[in-house]
Scaffold this motif. Sequence first.
Motif, PDB file in Angstrom:
ATOM      1  N   HIS A  19      -7.517   0.421   9.052  1.00 49.11           N
ATOM      2  CA  HIS A  19      -6.049   0.398   9.152  1.00 49.11           C
ATOM      3  C   HIS A  19      -5.706   0.293  10.633  1.00 49.11           C
ATOM      4  O   HIS A  19      -5.861   1.250  11.392  1.00 49.11           O
ATOM      5  CB  HIS A  19      -5.489   1.703   8.546  1.00 49.11           C
ATOM      6  N   HIS A  79      -2.867  -2.070  13.361  1.00 52.08           N
ATOM      7  CA  HIS A  79      -1.805  -3.072  13.445  1.00 52.08           C
ATOM      8  C   HIS A  79      -2.061  -3.963  14.654  1.00 52.08           C
ATOM      9  O   HIS A  79      -1.486  -3.776  15.729  1.00 52.08           O
ATOM     10  CB  HIS A  79      -0.449  -2.370  13.509  1.00 52.08           C
ATOM     11  N   PHE A 135       3.742  -3.458   8.230  1.00 48.76           N
ATOM     12  CA  PHE A 135       4.433  -2.193   8.528  1.00 48.76           C
ATOM     13  C   PHE A 135       5.743  -2.426   9.258  1.00 48.76           C
ATOM     14  O   PHE A 135       6.241  -3.545   9.340  1.00 48.76           O
ATOM     15  CB  PHE A 135       3.502  -1.271   9.303  1.00 48.76           C
ATOM     16  N   GLU A 173       1.313  -1.587   3.717  1.00 50.24           N
ATOM     17  CA  GLU A 173       1.257  -0.246   3.281  1.00 50.24           C
ATOM     18  C   GLU A 173       2.607   0.156   2.705  1.00 50.24           C
ATOM     19  O   GLU A 173       3.593   0.281   3.418  1.00 50.24           O
ATOM     20  CB  GLU A 173       0.868   0.684   4.436  1.00 50.24           C
ATOM     21  N   HIS A 211      -3.194   8.305   5.654  1.00 46.72           N
ATOM     22  CA  HIS A 211      -2.610   9.368   6.485  1.00 46.72           C
ATOM     23  C   HIS A 211      -2.696  10.727   5.781  1.00 46.72           C
ATOM     24  O   HIS A 211      -1.772  11.542   5.876  1.00 46.72           O
ATOM     25  CB  HIS A 211      -1.144   9.063   6.859  1.00 46.72           C
TER      26      HIS A 211
HETATM   27 ZN   LIG Z   1       0.163   1.706   9.512  1.00 46.98          ZN
END
Ligand SMILES: [Zn+2]
Length: 279
Positions: free
Chosen positions: A7, A9, A34, A106, A170
């Motif tokens: 994960h 970006h 995102f 996500e 998370h």
């Molecule tokens: Zn993220």
Amino acid sequence: MKYIDPHIHCVSRTTDDYLYMARSGVVAVSEPAFWAGYDRSSASSFHDYFRHLIDVEPKRAARYGIDHYSWLCINAKEAENVTLSREVIALIPPMLDNPHVLGVGEIGLNKNTRNEITIFEEQVDLAAKYDQMILIHTPHLEDKHKGTSIITSILKNDKRIKPERVLIDHCEEHTMKMARDNGFWAGMTIYPVSKVTPQRAVDMMEIYGTKMLCVNSASDWGESGPQWLTDTCLEFRRRGHTEAEANEVFMNNPCRFFGQSPKWKLKPVEGLPPTDTHP
Ligand SMILES: [Zn+2]
């Protein structure tokens, strides 16, 4: 050792970060769609963003020998605008066949509002209709436990969704069990300013075990970076866990989760004997 950042970006990161990752042993990354740090003004902004994810980043990553995969969606924060969200969701189906797209994500909740829940349910429906894997964002801090509980119950009530094809990201100490006890994969994010430090992450691995767990940096435009994942590998080894154990967490687990998509190319590095070599 070789490992994966499940994960990150990359659109927000410099090319130096790809160079850093290549030097550190990262062989693949997965990039969920995102929030850009600001609310976008139209669906066409998202269209360009998706093109960036599926066309530009795989080429940038390939120059460093890194496989780049992505996930498409409207994120929870911008899902507050239901009309815009529906326009964005309508853009997604034709792109799901792209060889770099692993699924819908996500998606999830940010402040656990009614509108966020509506758009979350519509994107779960999109994933189910098109038989896609799902990557879930759970809220920060005080909203996390409640949000994770809403998310897991929506997913469990939809009989079309196979929990092993969903990663709930998370996770922290108070949500890790909720994700995995319900049959989902758990993600842990090493983002010390708002999420988990390397030390806390390894504590959690030692307390809760590493089965169905993926560890990531979620690096974005904030104070974050791919080095936090490297530091977590180092902390794991520093405490005496073997290279073979590290391979299981940082390489093989992501390969197992992502490998449920036929598009994912890397295989787990089975049978690597434990060594004393530092990663
Ligand atoms: Zn993220």
